[in-house]
Design a protein around this motif. Structure first.
Motif, PDB file in Angstrom:
ATOM      1  N   PHE A  51       0.830  -1.207   0.000  1.00 45.78           N
ATOM      2  CA  PHE A  51       0.000   0.000   0.000  1.00 45.78           C
ATOM      3  C   PHE A  51       0.865   1.257   0.000  1.00 45.78           C
ATOM      4  N   ASN A  52       1.961   1.180  -0.727  1.00 43.57           N
ATOM      5  CA  ASN A  52       2.844   2.331  -0.850  1.00 43.57           C
ATOM      6  C   ASN A  52       2.101   3.493  -1.521  1.00 43.57           C
ATOM      7  N   PRO A  53       2.064   4.681  -0.887  1.00 44.84           N
ATOM      8  CA  PRO A  53       1.345   5.808  -1.485  1.00 44.84           C
ATOM      9  C   PRO A  53       1.994   6.273  -2.777  1.00 44.84           C
ATOM     10  N   SER A  54       1.182   6.812  -3.676  1.00 45.07           N
ATOM     11  CA  SER A  54       1.710   7.310  -4.950  1.00 45.07           C
ATOM     12  C   SER A  54       2.668   8.466  -4.706  1.00 45.07           C
ATOM     13  N   THR A  55       3.714   8.523  -5.524  1.00 40.60           N
ATOM     14  CA  THR A  55       4.684   9.603  -5.418  1.00 40.60           C
ATOM     15  C   THR A  55       4.037  10.930  -5.793  1.00 40.60           C
ATOM     16  N   ILE A  56       4.292  11.954  -4.988  1.00 39.07           N
ATOM     17  CA  ILE A  56       3.820  13.302  -5.292  1.00 39.07           C
ATOM     18  C   ILE A  56       5.037  14.129  -5.689  1.00 39.07           C
ATOM     19  N   GLY A  57       5.044  14.586  -6.941  1.00 38.54           N
ATOM     20  CA  GLY A  57       6.214  15.318  -7.426  1.00 38.54           C
ATOM     21  C   GLY A  57       7.310  14.351  -7.822  1.00 38.54           C
ATOM     22  N   VAL A  58       8.393  14.363  -7.076  1.00 39.78           N
ATOM     23  CA  VAL A  58       9.537  13.507  -7.366  1.00 39.78           C
ATOM     24  C   VAL A  58      10.143  12.992  -6.072  1.00 39.78           C
ATOM     25  N   ASP A  59      10.495  11.728  -6.049  1.00 39.33           N
ATOM     26  CA  ASP A  59      11.230  11.137  -4.932  1.00 39.33           C
ATOM     27  C   ASP A  59      12.626  10.778  -5.433  1.00 39.33           C
ATOM     28  N   PHE A  60      13.553  10.581  -4.520  1.00 37.03           N
ATOM     29  CA  PHE A  60      14.927  10.312  -4.917  1.00 37.03           C
ATOM     30  C   PHE A  60      15.552   9.271  -4.008  1.00 37.03           C
ATOM     31  N   LYS A  61      16.266   8.324  -4.608  1.00 39.63           N
ATOM     32  CA  LYS A  61      17.056   7.363  -3.850  1.00 39.63           C
ATOM     33  C   LYS A  61      18.375   7.130  -4.581  1.00 39.63           C
ATOM     34  N   LYS A  87       4.465  17.325 -17.587  1.00 39.51           N
ATOM     35  CA  LYS A  87       5.384  18.320 -18.137  1.00 39.51           C
ATOM     36  C   LYS A  87       6.498  18.631 -17.144  1.00 39.51           C
ATOM     37  N   THR A  88       6.144  18.709 -15.857  1.00 37.46           N
ATOM     38  CA  THR A  88       7.158  18.964 -14.825  1.00 37.46           C
ATOM     39  C   THR A  88       8.126  17.801 -14.724  1.00 37.46           C
ATOM     40  N   VAL A  89       7.573  16.590 -14.744  1.00 39.97           N
ATOM     41  CA  VAL A  89       8.401  15.384 -14.679  1.00 39.97           C
ATOM     42  C   VAL A  89       9.377  15.336 -15.848  1.00 39.97           C
ATOM     43  N   GLY A  90       8.916  15.805 -17.010  1.00 38.55           N
ATOM     44  CA  GLY A  90       9.755  15.773 -18.200  1.00 38.55           C
ATOM     45  C   GLY A  90      11.068  16.507 -18.044  1.00 38.55           C
ATOM     46  N   ASN A  91      11.108  17.482 -17.137  1.00 35.77           N
ATOM     47  CA  ASN A  91      12.352  18.225 -16.903  1.00 35.77           C
ATOM     48  C   ASN A  91      13.475  17.316 -16.424  1.00 35.77           C
ATOM     49  N   TYR A  92      13.114  16.234 -15.749  1.00 34.66           N
ATOM     50  CA  TYR A  92      14.125  15.336 -15.187  1.00 34.66           C
ATOM     51  C   TYR A  92      14.729  14.417 -16.244  1.00 34.66           C
ATOM     52  N   PHE A  93      14.078  14.316 -17.399  1.00 31.35           N
ATOM     53  CA  PHE A  93      14.633  13.492 -18.473  1.00 31.35           C
ATOM     54  C   PHE A  93      15.949  14.063 -19.006  1.00 31.35           C
ATOM     55  N   GLN A  94      16.039  15.379 -18.992  1.00 27.94           N
ATOM     56  CA  GLN A  94      17.236  16.019 -19.512  1.00 27.94           C
ATOM     57  C   GLN A  94      18.423  15.737 -18.582  1.00 27.94           C
TER      58      GLN A  94
END
Length: 214
Positions: A51-61, A87-94
């Motif tokens: 029952f892990n909650p959905s990520t809000i924004g971005v998480d990092f490990k 669109k916000t998430v897409g910034n992390y692809f770069q």
């Protein structure tokens, strides 16, 4: 994926010089509830959170992985799959070395939405040497699957992805997906398809150079 050859390892050691490890930036993307966070937690902490909650924004490990006695640090960005965040998430692809693109094998819509994620990746002009792996999550129960293995593999082949089905519940292929990614990135580096130390490639050297005794 085959292990790195002696020739490839020799080239990598030469590139690494006296630094301790390679550092690789990776991004996990795909719709909500496709298993991104569960796979990451299963790999980094060896636990399954049903029952892990959905990520809000971005998480990092981050975690350390050993590939043919080559120490590699994985910097992993686990992104929000919500439509409004795409669109916000897409910034992390770069500036990433590799992308895990997830769909839920028991959710047809998450598979159909892969085209939208592909468009986002293309718009961000990911460098040509970035490794892309398509992950079929939630693959532990064949009776619940509505996306066949063959469909997933075909989509991956057509769009230049490696294809892996995983189950965070059983642990099936979870470690393999990270090892496969690490090997593929290092293989590109050894072949000269990407260069270390260039920010847009997502690969850097970590640690102080070792001091040689006179």
């Amino acid at each position: 994926m085959n292990k790195l050859s002696k020739k490839e390892l020799k080239k990598l050691r030469k590139l690494k010089k006296d630094y301790q490890i390679f550092s690789i930036k990776l991004v996990m993307a795909g719709d909500t509830r496709t298993g991104k966070s569960c796979a990451l937690i299963r790999y980094c902490e060896n636990i399954f959170e049903k029952f892990n909650p959905s990520t809000i924004g971005v998480d990092f490990k981050s975690c350390i992985i050993n590939i043919e006695n080559m120490t590699v640090k994985l910097l992993i960005w686990d992104t929000d799959g919500n439509d409004q965040q795409r669109k916000t998430v897409g910034n992390y692809f770069q500036g990433c070395a590799g992308i895990f693109l997830f769909y839920n094998s028991s959710n047809r819509r998450s598979f159909e939405n892969l085209e939208e994620w592909l468009n986002e990746i293309r718009e961000r002009q990911i460098h040509s040497g970035a490794i892309k792996i398509l992950i079929g999550g939630w693959s532990d129960n064949e009776d619940d699957k509505v996306v066949s293995t063959e469909e997933g593999r075909f989509f991956a082949n057509v769009n230049g992805f490696i294809f892996i089905e995983v189950s965070s519940l059983t642990g099936k292929n979870v470690e393999n997906m990270f090892v496969c990614m690490g090997r593929a990135v290092l293989r590109n580096l050894a072949a000269g398809f990407v260069n270390v130390g260039i920010k847009s490639n997502g690969i850097s050297l970590v640690g102080e150079p070792r001091q040689h005794k006179n």
